[in-house]
Design an enzyme around this catalytic site. Structure first.
Site, mmCIF file in Angstrom:
data_model
loop_
_atom_site.group_PDB
_atom_site.id
_atom_site.type_symbol
_atom_site.label_atom_id
_atom_site.label_comp_id
_atom_site.label_asym_id
_atom_site.label_seq_id
_atom_site.Cartn_x
_atom_site.Cartn_y
_atom_site.Cartn_z
ATOM 1 C CD GLU A 1 12.979 -34.234 77.731
ATOM 2 O OE1 GLU A 1 13.239 -35.529 77.923
ATOM 3 O OE2 GLU A 1 11.789 -33.520 77.827
ATOM 4 C CE LYS B 1 13.167 -37.880 80.930
ATOM 5 N NZ LYS B 1 12.339 -37.419 79.653
ATOM 6 C CB CYS C 1 10.572 -34.521 80.761
ATOM 7 S SG CYS C 1 8.993 -34.769 79.835
#
Length: 308
Positions: free
Chosen positions: A44, A130, A164
């Site tokens: 990430e 995200k 994540c």
């Protein structure tokens, strides 16, 4: 073609230097290819940086000139998608013959997004922004929408990314399972022991291969100009890695590794997916659509819509 080699890259970007980070990324792509990898996953926010320990000097109800400058400096390290940096990465993917998922900080107007980019040997193939920045990440990153939930086709099945703590969103996972994801990529900044258990659960739940990469980040890999509220000791470890590869029955086939910068590889066989689906298919024979149903909105959400 059922057998392939997957790689997960555990490394840190070059602080305050996008060009050097792109060069390092390209070298890592070449190294993964030299080790026989067909697919590689990067952490990430690898390009652009994960601001671990920063808070942009913010206080509830007030911002400061110092914090505004920290954000401006951080924004300067983000990249446009597409842009010159993605062109360089696309060329590297082409030369290496690799399918890639790479975490970047994407700049779009005045907003930054934590984004996973997909590359095939033919070039930039897509991205995922995200959906839900976690905690203080919301100080610096915007929210993605459902328009970037696409997966990319590879010779070994569809590849997609869940970033994540999106991996703790059951409906997000289900949406990806519904797309028939085979290579479930999980770029992360979570280096806790519990992350490996999460990756094993997802592999079992989705009957897919899970490839997770996290940075190995020390304070000296973090921009000096950005305040760090954890430590200023140069050799202090801010993120310890934990790269891992898991097969569709939840068996760990590589990692987790906490030793430093490294590339883990594993030889995988896509025939393991139907073997695992024999007794469990979460969106198929083990689903109950008469009781539970997920509706996913993949329409882009723009703040300004112009109609003629």
């Amino acid at each position: 073609m059922t057998k392939f080699r997957a790689a997960v890259v555990q490394a840190a970007p070059v602080p305050n230097d996008v060009e050097a980070t792109i060069e390092k990324t390209i070298n890592l792509i070449r190294e993964a290819a030299a080790r026989g990898a067909n697919v590689a996953v990067f952490p990430e926010a690898f390009i652009g940086g994960y601001p671990k320990g920063a808070n942009f000097n913010i206080h509830i109800g007030a911002r400061t000139p110092e914090g505004r400058q920290e954000f401006a400096d951080y924004r300067a390290g983000a990249i446009a998608v597409p842009g010159s940096e993605t062109e360089q990465l696309a060329q590297a993917a082409h030369e290496a013959g690799l399918y890639l998922t790479i975490g970047v900080i994407e700049r779009d107007g005045g907003t930054l997004y934590c984004t996973a980019l997909y590359f095939t040997p033919d070039g930039l193939a897509g991205k995922h922004r995200k959906l839900m920045p976690t905690g203080a990440e919301r100080l610096c990153w915007g929210f993605g929408d459902g328009s970037t939930l696409d997966t990319v086709q590879t010779p070994w099945g569809s590849m997609g990314a869940v970033i994540c703590w999106e991996n703790y969103m059951p409906l997000m996972r289900t949406a990806m399972y519904g797309k028939g994801i085979a290579l479930y990529c999980a770029p992360t900044a979570d280096d806790r022991d519990s992350w490996a258990a999460t990756m094993r659960h997802i592999a079992l739940e989705g009957r897919c291969f899970v490839l997770s990469a996290c940075q190995y980040l020390t304070r000296k890999d973090f921009p000096e100009s950005m305040g760090n509220r954890i430590t200023d000791e140069p050799d202090a470890v801010l993120m310890r890695g934990g790269a891992i590869i898991v097969d569709p029955l939840g068996r760990v086939v590589a990692g987790p590794d906490y030793s430093g910068e490294t590339i883990l590889t594993a030889d995988l066989d896509t025939d393991d997916i139907p073997r695992a689906q024999f007794d469990f298919d979460v969106v198929g024979h083990y689903a109950r659509p008469d009781v539970f149903k997920l509706v996913v909105d993949e329409e882009p959400k723009s703040a300004v819509v112009t109609r003629a």
